[in-house]
Design a protein around this motif. Structure first.
Motif, mmCIF file in Angstrom:
data_model
loop_
_atom_site.group_PDB
_atom_site.id
_atom_site.type_symbol
_atom_site.label_atom_id
_atom_site.label_comp_id
_atom_site.label_asym_id
_atom_site.label_seq_id
_atom_site.Cartn_x
_atom_site.Cartn_y
_atom_site.Cartn_z
ATOM 1 N N LYS A 1 0.842 -1.200 0.000
ATOM 2 C CA LYS A 1 0.000 0.000 0.000
ATOM 3 C C LYS A 1 0.874 1.247 0.000
ATOM 4 O O LYS A 1 1.963 1.244 0.568
ATOM 5 C CB LYS A 1 -0.865 0.035 1.262
ATOM 6 N N ARG A 2 0.366 2.295 -0.625
ATOM 7 C CA ARG A 2 1.030 3.601 -0.499
ATOM 8 C C ARG A 2 0.885 4.053 0.945
ATOM 9 O O ARG A 2 -0.084 3.722 1.623
ATOM 10 C CB ARG A 2 0.372 4.624 -1.423
ATOM 11 N N LEU B 1 6.073 3.221 1.081
ATOM 12 C CA LEU B 1 5.198 2.073 0.869
ATOM 13 C C LEU B 1 5.117 1.267 2.147
ATOM 14 O O LEU B 1 6.094 1.161 2.900
ATOM 15 C CB LEU B 1 5.723 1.175 -0.255
ATOM 16 N N TRP B 2 3.952 0.650 2.375
ATOM 17 C CA TRP B 2 3.710 -0.202 3.528
ATOM 18 C C TRP B 2 3.391 -1.585 2.974
ATOM 19 O O TRP B 2 2.522 -1.719 2.113
ATOM 20 C CB TRP B 2 2.554 0.380 4.311
ATOM 21 N N TRP C 1 7.859 -0.851 6.245
ATOM 22 C CA TRP C 1 7.656 0.464 5.654
ATOM 23 C C TRP C 1 8.964 0.792 4.960
ATOM 24 O O TRP C 1 10.022 0.787 5.579
ATOM 25 C CB TRP C 1 7.335 1.495 6.734
ATOM 26 N N VAL C 2 8.897 1.039 3.658
ATOM 27 C CA VAL C 2 10.105 1.371 2.901
ATOM 28 C C VAL C 2 9.965 2.775 2.329
ATOM 29 O O VAL C 2 8.876 3.201 1.939
ATOM 30 C CB VAL C 2 10.399 0.345 1.784
ATOM 31 N N TYR C 3 11.074 3.475 2.316
ATOM 32 C CA TYR C 3 11.092 4.889 1.944
ATOM 33 C C TYR C 3 12.055 5.096 0.782
ATOM 34 O O TYR C 3 13.152 4.533 0.759
ATOM 35 C CB TYR C 3 11.520 5.725 3.148
ATOM 36 N N SER D 1 14.132 1.954 5.886
ATOM 37 C CA SER D 1 13.028 1.021 6.123
ATOM 38 C C SER D 1 12.835 0.797 7.605
ATOM 39 O O SER D 1 13.718 1.070 8.416
ATOM 40 C CB SER D 1 13.293 -0.324 5.431
ATOM 41 N N GLU D 2 11.654 0.301 7.925
ATOM 42 C CA GLU D 2 11.310 -0.126 9.282
ATOM 43 C C GLU D 2 10.595 -1.462 9.128
ATOM 44 O O GLU D 2 9.861 -1.654 8.163
ATOM 45 C CB GLU D 2 10.370 0.878 9.949
ATOM 46 N N VAL D 3 10.790 -2.377 10.079
ATOM 47 C CA VAL D 3 10.162 -3.696 10.008
ATOM 48 C C VAL D 3 9.575 -4.033 11.363
ATOM 49 O O VAL D 3 10.164 -3.722 12.410
ATOM 50 C CB VAL D 3 11.179 -4.792 9.616
#
Length: 107
Positions: free
Chosen positions: A42-43, A56-57, A84-86, A99-101
């Motif tokens: 998802k955006r 993006l998620w 979450w990627v940036y 990113s975060e995981v």
């Protein structure tokens, strides 16, 4: 790190990926069976990290994957994770920059 990764990743994301690949190599991860499945992407409008312009998620279900490591030679199930990627522009190209995981029970 492959040339493809170097061409698409930068900054903190590239550092995390490089560390993760080295850890996987040290643990001698061996894929035994199953596959991870991308359940959704998802955006994530309005979220920015380190100057990113796109976020993006995602949720990836790796629970059907079985992998062996030096610590678990018989294998163990994979995990389910949201990330979450940036992305930010670097020299005109959109690149993964952070990113975060988070591990979750299900997507």
């Amino acid at each position: 790190v492959t040339p493809e990764i170097e061409a698409t990743a930068t900054g903190h994301y590239l550092e995390l990926l490089t560390i993760g690949l080295a850890e996987d190599r040290d643990s001698r991860i061996d894929h035994l069976s199953g596959d991870a499945t991308v359940r959704w992407i998802k955006r994530y409008p309005g979220k920015s990290v380190g100057g990113s312009i796109v976020a993006l998620w995602t949720c990836v279900d790796g629970s059907q994957e079985i992998a062996a490591t030096t610590d678990t030679p018989q294998g163990k199930p994979g995990v389910v994770g949201q990330s979450w990627v940036y992305f930010r522009r670097v020299n005109g190209a959109l690149m993964l920059s952070d990113s975060e995981v988070q591990l979750v029970d299900a997507c």
